[in-house]
Motif scaffolding. Structure first.
Motif, short mmCIF file in Angstrom:
data_model
loop_
_atom_site.label_atom_id
_atom_site.label_comp_id
_atom_site.label_asym_id
_atom_site.label_seq_id
_atom_site.Cartn_x
_atom_site.Cartn_y
_atom_site.Cartn_z
N ARG A 287 0.81 -1.22 0.00
CA ARG A 287 0.00 0.00 0.00
C ARG A 287 0.84 1.27 0.00
O ARG A 287 0.57 2.22 -0.74
CB ARG A 287 -0.96 -0.01 1.19
CG ARG A 287 -2.01 1.08 1.11
CD ARG A 287 -3.19 0.75 1.98
NE ARG A 287 -4.21 1.80 1.90
CZ ARG A 287 -4.45 2.64 2.89
NH1 ARG A 287 -3.79 2.57 4.01
NH2 ARG A 287 -5.40 3.57 2.74
N LEU B 263 -5.45 11.26 -3.01
CA LEU B 263 -4.05 10.93 -2.75
C LEU B 263 -3.11 12.01 -3.29
O LEU B 263 -1.99 12.16 -2.81
CB LEU B 263 -3.70 9.58 -3.36
CG LEU B 263 -4.37 8.37 -2.70
CD1 LEU B 263 -4.06 7.09 -3.44
CD2 LEU B 263 -3.92 8.25 -1.24
N ALA C 136 -10.38 8.93 -5.75
CA ALA C 136 -9.25 8.33 -5.04
C ALA C 136 -7.94 8.99 -5.44
O ALA C 136 -7.10 9.32 -4.59
CB ALA C 136 -9.21 6.83 -5.33
N LEU D 53 -11.35 0.15 -8.44
CA LEU D 53 -11.52 -0.33 -7.06
C LEU D 53 -10.17 -0.35 -6.33
O LEU D 53 -10.09 0.00 -5.15
CB LEU D 53 -12.14 -1.73 -7.05
CG LEU D 53 -13.64 -1.80 -7.32
CD1 LEU D 53 -14.09 -3.25 -7.41
CD2 LEU D 53 -14.41 -1.08 -6.22
N TRP D 54 -9.14 -0.75 -7.05
CA TRP D 54 -7.78 -0.80 -6.48
C TRP D 54 -7.33 0.60 -6.07
O TRP D 54 -6.82 0.81 -4.97
CB TRP D 54 -6.85 -1.41 -7.52
CG TRP D 54 -5.44 -1.61 -7.10
CD1 TRP D 54 -4.98 -2.49 -6.16
CD2 TRP D 54 -4.28 -0.95 -7.64
NE1 TRP D 54 -3.63 -2.40 -6.07
CE2 TRP D 54 -3.16 -1.48 -6.96
CE3 TRP D 54 -4.08 0.03 -8.62
CZ2 TRP D 54 -1.86 -1.06 -7.24
CZ3 TRP D 54 -2.80 0.45 -8.89
CH2 TRP D 54 -1.70 -0.08 -8.21
N LEU D 55 -7.56 1.59 -6.95
CA LEU D 55 -7.23 2.98 -6.63
C LEU D 55 -8.03 3.46 -5.42
O LEU D 55 -7.48 4.10 -4.50
CB LEU D 55 -7.50 3.90 -7.82
CG LEU D 55 -6.62 3.74 -9.06
CD1 LEU D 55 -7.14 4.62 -10.19
CD2 LEU D 55 -5.17 4.10 -8.75
N ALA D 56 -9.34 3.13 -5.43
CA ALA D 56 -10.19 3.57 -4.33
C ALA D 56 -9.74 2.94 -3.01
O ALA D 56 -9.74 3.60 -1.96
CB ALA D 56 -11.65 3.21 -4.61
N ALA D 57 -9.32 1.67 -3.09
CA ALA D 57 -8.85 1.00 -1.88
C ALA D 57 -7.54 1.61 -1.38
O ALA D 57 -7.32 1.73 -0.17
CB ALA D 57 -8.67 -0.49 -2.14
N ALA D 58 -6.69 2.03 -2.32
CA ALA D 58 -5.42 2.66 -1.92
C ALA D 58 -5.70 3.97 -1.19
O ALA D 58 -4.98 4.32 -0.23
CB ALA D 58 -4.55 2.91 -3.14
N ALA D 59 -6.74 4.69 -1.62
CA ALA D 59 -7.06 5.96 -0.97
C ALA D 59 -7.98 5.77 0.22
O ALA D 59 -8.10 6.65 1.07
CB ALA D 59 -7.74 6.91 -1.98
#
Lengths: 128, 130
Positions: A52, A122, A118, B41-47
């Motif tokens: 992560r 970030l 997202a 979803l991967w980007l959203a999970a990272a954030a």
């Protein structure tokens, strides 16, 4: 002899070349996705790991958020147009076809927005 | 109402391997659409929250997840290269039968080569270390 309807002649609008709009949009997005896709593959495969902290640092650094945002917008359009053609070709039941087209449209807006949010979070916020 | 007669359909065409390149472009495009959702979803999970990201990470670190990820990457590469071929066709070039057949072979060969490089970079250099 003309095949145009009386109403069509009164309105005088014609086709105005709109028939190829989506075809053209599919080409424009695919041209844009060639460099964007190459960039994404290179960027992802040069990450030192997929944990992560590394991923979060990568998303927020330099030009990455800008290119990711463009990729999400362009890829969503291209994907939606492509799936629409597939549905129009293979689904012949009118109600089901409309329902599927709506579902595909809404899903692409939803996930493009989620991805964009997202990336923005970030890029401008403090890392979590 | 009686069923109307249909004009001859797909079944009248002789199979050519260049047909495979066309239907594969459609299929890999569909795969890329699903991958687009997963990527968002991967980007959203990272954030978002850490546990969702860890779950995704664990899924794709598994042997099965790695195979799926590898196939998705190959599909993406194929679709990109096939798309370039289509863009060349759109300019009116290389549409002759012999040309389209040799470009189909070129497409398959290029997919194998580019995939080998990218899969090596993703699985044996980056994720292999994590």
């Amino acid at each position: 002899v003309t095949l145009r309807s009386p109403l069509g002649r009164v309105l005088g609008l014609g086709a105005a070349g709109h028939g190829v709009h989506d075809w053209w949009r599919q080409r424009v997005t695919s041209i844009a996705l060639v460099p964007l896709g190459v960039w994404l593959l290179i960027a992802l495969s040069s990450l030192s790991s997929f944990d992560r902290a590394t991923v979060v640092a990568w998303i927020g650094s330099g030009w990455t958020p800008v290119l990711l945002a463009i990729f999400l917008i362009v890829a969503a359009q291209h994907s939606q147009l492509g799936l629409r053609v597939i549905i129009e070709d293979y689904v012949h039941h009118p109600a089901l076809k409309t329902a599927m087209l709506l579902f595909v449209n809404f899903t692409h807006v939803l996930f493009a927005a989620a991805g964009l949010f997202a990336v923005l979070k970030l890029a401008v916020g403090a890392p979590p | 109402m009686r069923e109307r007669p249909l004009s001859p359909h797909l079944s009248i065409y002789r199979f050519r391997y260049s047909l495979t390149s066309s239907i594969a472009n459609r299929f890999t495009g569909g795969v890329a659409s699903v991958a687009f959702v997963a990527f968002a979803l991967w980007l959203a999970a990272a954030a978002g929250n850490a546990s969702a990201f860890e779950r995704l990470h664990a899924t794709f670190s598994h042997a099965g997840g790695r195979v799926v990820l590898a196939l998705v990457i190959v599909a993406f590469i194929y679709h990109t290269l096939a798309g370039i071929r289509h863009l060349i066709w759109d300019t009116g070039r290389a549409l002759e039968r012999a040309q389209s057949q040799s470009s189909a072979w070129l497409l398959f060969a290029a997919t194998v080569m580019v995939s080998a490089v990218v899969l090596y970079a993703v699985f044996f250099r980056a994720a292999g270390a994590s």
